[in-house]
Design a protein around this motif. Structure first.
Motif, short mmCIF file in Angstrom:
data_model
loop_
_atom_site.label_atom_id
_atom_site.label_comp_id
_atom_site.label_asym_id
_atom_site.label_seq_id
_atom_site.Cartn_x
_atom_site.Cartn_y
_atom_site.Cartn_z
N ILE A 145 2.18 -0.52 -8.04
CA ILE A 145 2.16 0.02 -6.44
C ILE A 145 1.55 1.55 -6.50
O ILE A 145 0.96 2.11 -5.56
N LYS A 146 1.96 2.17 -7.70
CA LYS A 146 1.57 3.48 -7.81
C LYS A 146 -0.01 3.44 -8.11
O LYS A 146 -0.63 4.47 -7.65
N ARG A 147 -0.33 2.68 -9.05
CA ARG A 147 -1.85 2.46 -9.58
C ARG A 147 -2.73 2.10 -8.32
O ARG A 147 -3.61 2.62 -8.07
N ASP A 148 -2.13 1.18 -7.56
CA ASP A 148 -3.18 0.70 -6.58
C ASP A 148 -3.20 1.21 -5.16
O ASP A 148 -3.76 0.71 -4.17
N GLY A 149 -2.15 2.25 -4.88
CA GLY A 149 -2.14 2.75 -3.69
C GLY A 149 -1.31 2.35 -2.82
O GLY A 149 -0.88 2.87 -1.70
N ARG A 150 -0.63 1.17 -2.96
CA ARG A 150 0.26 0.56 -2.05
C ARG A 150 1.46 1.58 -1.83
O ARG A 150 2.12 1.55 -0.70
N LEU A 151 2.20 2.07 -2.66
CA LEU A 151 2.95 3.11 -2.69
C LEU A 151 2.85 4.22 -1.78
O LEU A 151 3.17 4.70 -0.80
N GLU A 152 1.63 4.81 -2.00
CA GLU A 152 1.06 6.05 -1.16
C GLU A 152 0.88 5.50 0.27
O GLU A 152 1.31 6.37 1.48
N ALA A 203 2.41 2.79 1.97
CA ALA A 203 3.59 2.71 2.61
C ALA A 203 4.28 4.17 2.79
O ALA A 203 5.03 3.99 4.00
N ALA A 204 4.29 4.98 2.14
CA ALA A 204 4.97 6.26 2.28
C ALA A 204 4.60 6.96 3.42
O ALA A 204 5.28 7.37 4.29
N SER A 205 3.08 7.13 3.49
CA SER A 205 2.22 7.73 4.56
C SER A 205 2.59 6.99 5.80
O SER A 205 2.99 7.85 7.12
N ALA A 206 3.05 5.41 6.05
CA ALA A 206 2.87 5.00 7.23
C ALA A 206 4.33 5.21 7.76
O ALA A 206 4.85 5.15 8.99
N ASN A 207 5.48 5.52 6.83
CA ASN A 207 6.66 5.68 7.21
C ASN A 207 7.16 7.10 7.17
O ASN A 207 8.43 7.52 7.04
N GLY A 208 6.34 8.22 7.09
CA GLY A 208 6.55 9.51 7.17
C GLY A 208 7.26 10.17 5.74
O GLY A 208 7.95 11.20 5.81
N LEU A 209 6.94 9.50 4.53
CA LEU A 209 7.69 9.81 3.60
C LEU A 209 6.88 10.41 2.49
O LEU A 209 6.91 10.50 1.24
N GLY A 210 5.42 10.49 2.87
CA GLY A 210 4.30 11.03 1.98
C GLY A 210 4.82 12.26 0.95
O GLY A 210 4.49 12.02 -0.33
N PRO A 211 5.44 13.04 1.72
CA PRO A 211 5.85 14.20 0.95
C PRO A 211 6.75 14.12 -0.35
O PRO A 211 6.87 15.05 -1.06
N ILE A 212 7.37 12.87 -0.35
CA ILE A 212 8.35 12.93 -1.35
C ILE A 212 7.92 11.82 -2.34
O ILE A 212 8.87 11.32 -3.12
N VAL A 213 6.58 11.25 -2.31
CA VAL A 213 6.37 10.27 -3.26
C VAL A 213 6.25 10.99 -4.91
O VAL A 213 5.76 11.92 -4.74
N VAL A 214 6.57 10.08 -5.67
CA VAL A 214 6.49 10.34 -7.11
C VAL A 214 5.20 9.74 -7.50
O VAL A 214 5.12 8.28 -7.41
N ARG A 215 4.05 10.45 -7.67
CA ARG A 215 2.78 9.78 -8.01
C ARG A 215 2.52 9.55 -9.34
O ARG A 215 3.38 10.08 -10.51
#
Length: 264
Positions: free
Chosen positions: A243-250, A252-264
């Motif tokens: 989910i890190k590689r294919d963008g699903r994590l990013e 989902a994080a953006s949709a729920n206001g958690l973009g700033p704390i994602v581990v990429r």
């Protein structure tokens, strides 16, 4: 007699290892055979796994991503209500197959559970009221006479227990809440993480954020499984990598206001 005892010990060890090896296959096989993956959540975690009080609808990053996990595995998804204090018992007691609610990877939990690679990380933040005159900035927290609350069982509890030198630590146990204790004036500030701080700032007009001026205690968040099942842990770890590689994590994080704390 001694040889017989050694033989019995060897047989017991061999059988124990065989049973342990068989156990290592259990979760993935059960998930596939039953056609369902059981996911532990804490349904009060804003932005992560929150159940709406009126509609009972579940929202949050790990609601979105657990649905992706079930889709990848081609099985149904079943949620099991849990909490941070109940987390270890629920996993080791086989109430769920994986815990997906931004589990802080603490030393105490790592002794009892196994974790995937991290997918989020958060520092610790203070929450006080706008009218509070005792806590105006981060430096005011660790002073004599200040009552600092933490929710029992969260990663903030051992961190603040170790770091506080002058203030008094107050552990809040359910069904009591940090918010009620703060608003009632029984504590001066409570410590929380980025997702939960967003809940207060988005929904409580009395809340004021007290951020640390520099990183204080950044905690990686991951998914947790019970020990002794390397195959299932590998499946979950590969899911996080995918989910890190294919963008699903990013997404989902953006949709729920958690973009700033994602581990990429």
């Amino acid at each position: 007699m001694r040889k017989l005892s050694v033989l019995r010990w060897g047989l017991a060890l061999c059988c124990g290892l065989w049973a342990f090896s068989g156990h290592a296959q259990e979760v993935l096989e059960r998930v596939k055979n039953a056609g369902v993956v059981r996911v532990c959540i804490w349904p009060e975690y804003y932005g992560v796994t929150l159940r709406h009080a009126r509609t009972q609808e579940l929202t949050g990053i790990d609601i979105d991503l657990s649905a992706q996990l079930a889709s990848d595995l081609k099985v149904r998804l079943e949620y099991v209500d849990s909490s941070f204090p109940a987390l270890i018992g629920d996993l080791t007691g086989d109430k769920c197959d994986v815990a997906m609610f931004a589990i802080g990877v603490t030393e105490q939990r790592a002794e009892k559970l196994r974790f995937t690679q991290p997918y989020l990380r958060s520092d610790i933040y203070g929450i006080t009221t706008k009218s509070n005159q005792v806590i105006r900035q981060w430096a005011d927290i660790d002073k004599p006479g200040v009552l600092v609350a933490v929710q029992a069982g969260t990663f903030m509890e051992p961190v603040m227990e170790q770091r506080l030198q002058h203030a008094q630590l107050v552990r809040i146990k359910l069904p009591a809440t940090r918010e009620r204790e703060l608003v009632a004036g029984r504590v001066d500030v409570f410590m929380t993480d980025y997702p939960y701080s967003r809940r207060l700032l988005d929904n409580a007009d009395w809340a004021r954020l007290v951020p640390p001026p520099t990183p204080f205690s950044v905690m990686p968040y991951a998914y947790a499984v019970k020990p002794g099942d390397a195959k299932w842990l590998a499946v979950m770890d590969e899911f996080v990598a995918r989910i890190k590689r294919d963008g699903r994590l990013e997404r989902a994080a953006s949709a729920n206001g958690l973009g700033p704390i994602v581990v990429r």
